[in-house]
Design an enzyme around this catalytic site. Structure first.
Site, short mmCIF file in Angstrom:
data_model
loop_
_atom_site.label_atom_id
_atom_site.label_comp_id
_atom_site.label_asym_id
_atom_site.label_seq_id
_atom_site.Cartn_x
_atom_site.Cartn_y
_atom_site.Cartn_z
N SER A 74 -31.31 -27.57 51.59
CA SER A 74 -30.49 -28.11 52.69
C SER A 74 -29.05 -27.62 52.68
O SER A 74 -28.24 -28.11 53.47
CB SER A 74 -30.49 -29.64 52.62
N GLU A 111 0.79 -1.23 0.00
CA GLU A 111 0.00 0.00 0.00
C GLU A 111 0.82 1.28 0.00
O GLU A 111 0.42 2.28 -0.60
CB GLU A 111 -0.92 0.02 1.24
#
Length: 708
Positions: free
Chosen positions: A355, A95
């Site tokens: 419990s 690029e």
């Protein structure tokens, strides 16, 4: 002596040029000032003006999940240190070869592109630098004209004055389009390769370089042929430029193109949402959660959920009991599941604990010297004023040791001990852990709290259980990384149990038989089932972790057959296996703890006798009438009737009364009479039904339920 004529002419000549030079400098200075004013007056958009996805990271900095920005776009921040150096090298070669030399405009590239245009009559290659492309991303323009290109060039010059080259490159890598709602290399790498961009193959790097040029036309998940051609052209260019060898480029071109889009990481949804609520504007959230453990438990929850009815949910909470750090939190198997209300975080939902509080009742009794693990205790029908508890299976075990009573989770022994240590004392010790139980109504707490007659969260239970391997001191849980409080703030100033009580309880729970098929890990654990079969619990700990599991429906509907041992305990053992197995639980025996058989105990400790009124000793005719304990009044029970028929029968359970018993449904008797206190009924129709039981003395009890 006076100056000569030549000297005077020389002075006059250069004097004029000096004046002209001064005027020129003044003009240039004014021009420079004017350009500076224009640059400031018409400042460019900067990368910080763009919204960036909020990230949630785990304790090691790994991505747990990200949140989209405007229009549902994924735009994840990235630094050069997080990107494969080969990708950066290939990007610049493709690029912008002179990125680190030009001021934002590459004059050599402009001259080259212009010459190609004049010679060929069409554009052969562009002259846009990465800085110019960043300018276009920051200020998008629909038109593609010479004026638009000029504006990009001017903006590029402005950006170069304000940002370093590194900042420009990082901004481009964050904002570059990669098709659909994906922006930036990090989001693209996660979407197309399911990994971070720190390590990319040449083929993967080439694909990510080719995509931003034509992001929609080259999407590998939609247009794999075009994507592959574009990728291979980049690889060929890299070979020509010497970035890759011919052999590496050709090998990369021969690799299969991944033509699917992956889901973004979406772990710890409930924890991430909770962190955002605490700091909505933060860009980054760091949690104490361990990504691997979180992923393992979420997968376990999904696997288990697939075998359960659609409306059921599962929650799990894993903590380090040395530090209080939350290592995994599964609020539900699927955050987006509407059927099971997956958006509800069941680790923070208040429910009845069944419990699971019994270990702390026993711990207080050990602390007081009331009993020893080898003390005998009676499990028989008993009444405590107007309270008549019964066991889960409606049976009684007779005389057992205290250790056996806790391991078997018998109700009568637990209530007998709570009757001595006191419900208020149990609540006070729970509050020492920093939790606030929710009590029903305004009456003083009674013995029922020992069997789940109050409200707590899974987080509360896990916090309580951190006290057992820590000599009775609970640790404060925290989930935001770096917020580890001082030891004085982490540990409750007052203990939940004494070291003696915590040691006895932990040693007993370590000997609890595991559920069927589970490995015999060095794991201490307790299960619980709430009244009406609405919640199944299991909480366990080893030498490093405490893990809590909950199974039930988020809306609290009763579930026939649900129990802590059958539904939650197998998940507990499986969870420990998936996070790497258990760490041996090494308990330091307190000096005042001792091992002894029942006969070796002092006589007062050999047999605990509760001053409760035994129902078995009542005179004939005074026995309590029958009481339907399941299904409870106004229960809403999901039997799958809407799917074309009942999937399972309704369990029927009664307490007290004189056998044999007869059942009626909506006035119609069920076949036969039974002496058993448990039965079942196969329902076939949705809606309300009234169940009635009649005992041998003609006494009745009725409940109305809704079946679906």
């Amino acid at each position: 002596m006076g100056q000569s004529i030549a000297e005077r002419r020389f002075a006059a000549h250069w004097g004029k040029w000096a004046v002209v030079g001064c005027l020129l400098l003044i003009g240039l200075g004014g021009l420079a000032s004017g350009l500076t004013w224009l640059d400031q007056r018409f400042a460019p958009s900067l990368p910080r003006d763009k919204a960036i996805s909020q990230l949630v990271l785990d304790r090691n900095g790994q991505l747990l999940r990200a949140f989209t920005v405007e229009n549902g776009r994924w735009r994840l921040p990235v630094s050069l240190d997080e990107v494969d150096p080969l990708f950066v090298q290939m990007l610049l070669a493709y690029e912008d070869k002179r990125f680190f030399q030009h001021p934002g405009i590459d004059s050599a590239a402009v001259i080259r592109a212009t010459g190609q245009l004049l010679r060929n009559g069409r554009i052969i290659s562009g002259a846009s630098t990465i800085t110019m492309q960043l300018a276009r991303l920051l200020e998008p323009r629909d038109e593609r004209s010479l004026l638009a290109k000029l504006m990009q060039a001017l903006r590029a010059l402005q950006l170069e004055r304000r940002l370093s080259k590194r900042e420009i490159l990082e901004a481009y890598l964050t904002l570059a389009p990669y098709g659909g709602n994906i922006e930036g290399i990090r989001a693209a790498s996660l979407a197309y390769f399911a990994k971070e961009p720190a390590r990319l193959s040449p083929a993967e790097a080439a694909m990510l370089i080719a995509l931003p040029q034509l992001p929609e036309a080259r999407r590998p998940d939609l247009h794999p042929t075009q994507a592959r051609k574009a990728r291979d052209r980049v690889l060929a260019r890299m070979a020509d430029a010497g970035v890759l060898s011919r052999q590496d480029a050709e090998q990369a071109q021969g690799q299969r193109l991944v033509s699917r889009r992956h889901h973004f990481p979406a772990l710890a949804a409930h924890s991430a949402e909770a962190a955002r609520r605490l700091a909505p504007d933060a860009k980054l959230y760091r949690l104490t959660i361990d990504r691997q453990k979180q992923a393992a438990l979420e997968q376990l929850a999904r696997d288990a959920k697939a075998k359960l009815p659609a409306h059921l949910s599962i929650a799990m909470l894993l903590v380090d009991h040395a530090s209080g750090e939350v290592l995994a939190r599964v609020g539900s198997p699927d955050f987006a599941d509407e059927t099971s209300k997956g958006y509800v975080d069941m680790t923070r939902a208040v429910r009845s604990p069944g419990s699971t509080l019994k270990p702390f009742i026993y711990g207080l009794a050990f602390e007081d010297g009331l009993v020893h693990p080898s003390t005998l205790i009676d499990d028989k029908p008993s009444a405590f004023d107007s309270y008549r508890p019964s066991n889960f299976d409606m049976a009684f075990q007779g005389t057992v040791t205290v250790a056996q009573a806790l391991q078997m989770s018998l109700n009568i022994p637990a209530v007998s001990l709570l009757n001595h240590v006191g419900p208020l004392r149990l609540l006070a010790r729970m509050r020492n852990a920093g939790i606030s139980p929710i009590l029903p109504g305004t009456a003083a707490p009674g013995l029922a709290i020992g069997l789940g007659g109050l409200g707590v969260t899974l987080e509360d239970l896990v916090t309580l259980f951190t006290a057992l391997p820590r000599d009775g001191h609970a640790v404060k849980l925290h989930e935001i990384f770096g917020e580890a409080a001082s030891s004085s703030a982490q540990i409750a100033s007052d203990p939940v149990l004494s070291a003696l009580g915590a040691w006895y309880v932990s040693d007993i729970l370590r000997g609890t038989p595991p559920p069927d098929g589970a490995p015999r890990h060095q794991l201490a654990f307790k299960t619980g089932t709430s009244y009406g079969y609405r919640d199944a619990w299991s909480v366990g700990f080893d030498g490093r972790y405490v893990l809590g599991v909950w199974v039930g429906r988020a809306d609290g509907t009763a579930i026939p057959g649900l129990s802590g041992r059958a539904s939650a305990a197998p998940l507990l053992f499986d969870a420990f296996a998936r996070i790497g197995g258990t760490t041996p639980l090494r308990l330091t025996r307190p000096k005042n703890a001792y091992a002894a058989t029942t006969s070796e105990l002092p006589v007062p400790l050999q047999h605990f006798l509760a001053p409760a009124l035994s129902v078995a000793n009542h005179k004939p005719g005074t026995a309590a009438p029958p009481l339907i304990v399941y299904p409870p009044q106004n229960a809403k029970i999901d039997l799958g009737l809407g799917a074309g028929g009942a999937q399972q029968p309704v369990a029927l359970k009664i307490q007290d009364g004189a056998p044999p018993f007869r059942w009626m449904v909506n006035g119609h008797p069920l076949a036969g009479a039974e002496r058993r206190r448990t039965s079942s009924w196969q329902a076939n129709e949705r809606g309300f039904s009234t169940l009635t039981v009649i005992d041998a003395a003609g006494r009745t009890d009725s409940v109305t339920v809704f079946l679906e």
